[in-house]
Design a protein around this motif. Sequence first.
Motif, PDB file in Angstrom:
ATOM      1  N   SER A 196       0.824  -1.211   0.000  1.00  0.00           N
ATOM      2  CA  SER A 196       0.000   0.000   0.000  1.00  0.00           C
ATOM      3  C   SER A 196       0.856   1.258   0.000  1.00  0.00           C
ATOM      4  O   SER A 196       0.431   2.311  -0.462  1.00  0.00           O
ATOM      5  CB  SER A 196      -0.948   0.009   1.208  1.00  0.00           C
ATOM      6  OG  SER A 196      -0.214  -0.052   2.421  1.00  0.00           O
ATOM      7  N   SER A 197       2.071   1.150   0.547  1.00  0.00           N
ATOM      8  CA  SER A 197       3.017   2.266   0.520  1.00  0.00           C
ATOM      9  C   SER A 197       4.428   1.702   0.643  1.00  0.00           C
ATOM     10  O   SER A 197       4.614   0.526   0.967  1.00  0.00           O
ATOM     11  CB  SER A 197       2.742   3.263   1.657  1.00  0.00           C
ATOM     12  OG  SER A 197       2.854   2.621   2.920  1.00  0.00           O
ATOM     13  N   LYS A 247       7.975   8.570   1.833  1.00  0.00           N
ATOM     14  CA  LYS A 247       6.955   7.522   1.810  1.00  0.00           C
ATOM     15  C   LYS A 247       5.989   7.833   0.684  1.00  0.00           C
ATOM     16  O   LYS A 247       5.456   8.944   0.590  1.00  0.00           O
ATOM     17  CB  LYS A 247       6.200   7.469   3.140  1.00  0.00           C
ATOM     18  CG  LYS A 247       5.052   6.461   3.182  1.00  0.00           C
ATOM     19  CD  LYS A 247       4.303   6.544   4.510  1.00  0.00           C
ATOM     20  CE  LYS A 247       3.098   5.609   4.525  1.00  0.00           C
ATOM     21  NZ  LYS A 247       2.334   5.712   5.797  1.00  0.00           N
ATOM     22  N   ILE A 248       5.773   6.856  -0.209  1.00  0.00           N
ATOM     23  CA  ILE A 248       4.845   7.070  -1.322  1.00  0.00           C
ATOM     24  C   ILE A 248       3.811   5.947  -1.346  1.00  0.00           C
ATOM     25  O   ILE A 248       4.032   4.865  -0.796  1.00  0.00           O
ATOM     26  CB  ILE A 248       5.577   7.137  -2.675  1.00  0.00           C
ATOM     27  CG1 ILE A 248       6.268   5.805  -2.990  1.00  0.00           C
ATOM     28  CG2 ILE A 248       6.575   8.290  -2.701  1.00  0.00           C
ATOM     29  CD1 ILE A 248       6.844   5.737  -4.396  1.00  0.00           C
ATOM     30  N   SER A 249       2.709   6.204  -1.981  1.00  0.00           N
ATOM     31  CA  SER A 249       1.676   5.199  -2.183  1.00  0.00           C
ATOM     32  C   SER A 249       2.150   4.195  -3.235  1.00  0.00           C
ATOM     33  O   SER A 249       3.022   4.495  -4.042  1.00  0.00           O
ATOM     34  CB  SER A 249       0.389   5.882  -2.640  1.00  0.00           C
ATOM     35  OG  SER A 249      -0.574   4.935  -3.035  1.00  0.00           O
ATOM     36  N   MET A 297       3.539  -0.736   4.790  1.00  0.00           N
ATOM     37  CA  MET A 297       4.611  -0.014   4.108  1.00  0.00           C
ATOM     38  C   MET A 297       5.801  -0.948   3.942  1.00  0.00           C
ATOM     39  O   MET A 297       6.291  -1.522   4.917  1.00  0.00           O
ATOM     40  CB  MET A 297       5.028   1.225   4.903  1.00  0.00           C
ATOM     41  CG  MET A 297       6.188   1.995   4.271  1.00  0.00           C
ATOM     42  SD  MET A 297       6.677   3.490   5.179  1.00  0.00           S
ATOM     43  CE  MET A 297       7.549   2.762   6.594  1.00  0.00           C
TER      44      MET A 297
END
Length: 469
Positions: free
Chosen positions: A8-9, A42-44, A52
């Motif tokens: 998800s991330s 942190k990215i999607s 994550m």
Amino acid sequence: AGAGCWFSSLQTDSLRPDNTKNKELVKNELSEEELSDWDYTKISALGFVNAMCVPHFDKAGTNGVGRVEDAERILQESPTTPAIGVDENAALVIVGNEALAVSGDGKATCHVIVPCEETGNILSAPLPTNWDYPIPVDEILDFPIPATASHLEALEEHVDTDFVVADDIAQAISEPVHNGIVTFNNNDHDETKVDDILSAVSQIKIVASGNERGMRLKPIVDKVVELSGTDLPKVLYVGTASFDRTDKFLQQTQAFRDMGCEIRRLDVSEKDTVPKLEEMREVVTKWADVIMGSGGNTLHALLRWKEVGLDLLMKEASLKGVVLCGGSAGAGCWFSSLHTDSLRPDNTKNKEHVLNELSEEELADWDYAKISALGFVNAMCVPHFDATGTNGMKRSEHAEEMMKLDPSTPAIGVENDAALVIVGNGAFAVSGDGKATCHVLAYCEETGNIKSTSLPPFKEAILITNLLG
């Protein structure tokens, strides 16, 4: 990137100045200071797993910041999502809603990082890489989180708790026998009660192995199956001592699953998983042919069983001929007392987190304890009899010292790959590997010493009274 994209991330170095197609040109043009002037972000991602991903978990970036430290920073700022760190030579394998860690070099693994709601601290734990089967992803994401039972905050305060529920059975088993007739040493047994006890004795079947591995060794497993009276016994696994962890369940029931046995779990370590009493009675006393207690923290298990009434249900099941078995904690729990490492600092649900946090000195700073147990056999069980604890003390030697302090009860030491089999008022040792056996320890009044005797491979059971004598 090819790992983190499925979560998800992810924690990424996408903003690193040389993370470009013409990486070599950029490295040639920029100074070392410019190349190190960047931050993780942190990215999607695609969202197949709600966590994550932190790839390169065991490395630091060219900015001099470790992936671990930055992942903890991200979780402190945004504590809503747990994280999974993947070492460079490891992989997380996900199949459906289950997963396991695989090491490419025998050392690297994956790590679970979660914020603790109570303290606000970040908890982390490495995943074992020796699992043969995956476990639910949700359970993996809870891996570093401790069990919630209140007694775990001061477990040593419960060492003197009385857990005995089967002392009447133990007395019947250990009474002298002459010409096939039980002779009671006191007069408090009326004729009806004597008949009930004699009937109960004939139904008692226990297979107590020195460790969990014993319950996967063919000679011991074969004996459990034989005593059950059916080729494919229905097995009820009670994993309280191992805090109902699925990895322990899969490991300890492997032999019976490979045979095709129907297996159910009874999870009572946490309050929110305890079935209603009637549901427990149905599965314990009516459905099961075999009840297997897991290895782990015996004191925790006995406390939970007493709290929810499972101790009395297992006694009821034993009187119907259900086989009681298990290794380590799952062996000692059936005796009147046992020699236990329940106070070992890493004998917890989140063992991997504790091992990751404590020093070697802290992990070795503990003592064995003698605790009460369910009481089917009037003796102290010493599982892992041929092993040495992480405190550096040999089980066999410490058990002898413990008996000198309290010589009133004999002890039975069970080596790791052996089992003591009890059928009615008889018992014998079974070796799982052709070498391991059991030992009887008794106090000698004349010398004040403890005498230890190895049990030979009896062809048939001998009376427990003779065995302990």
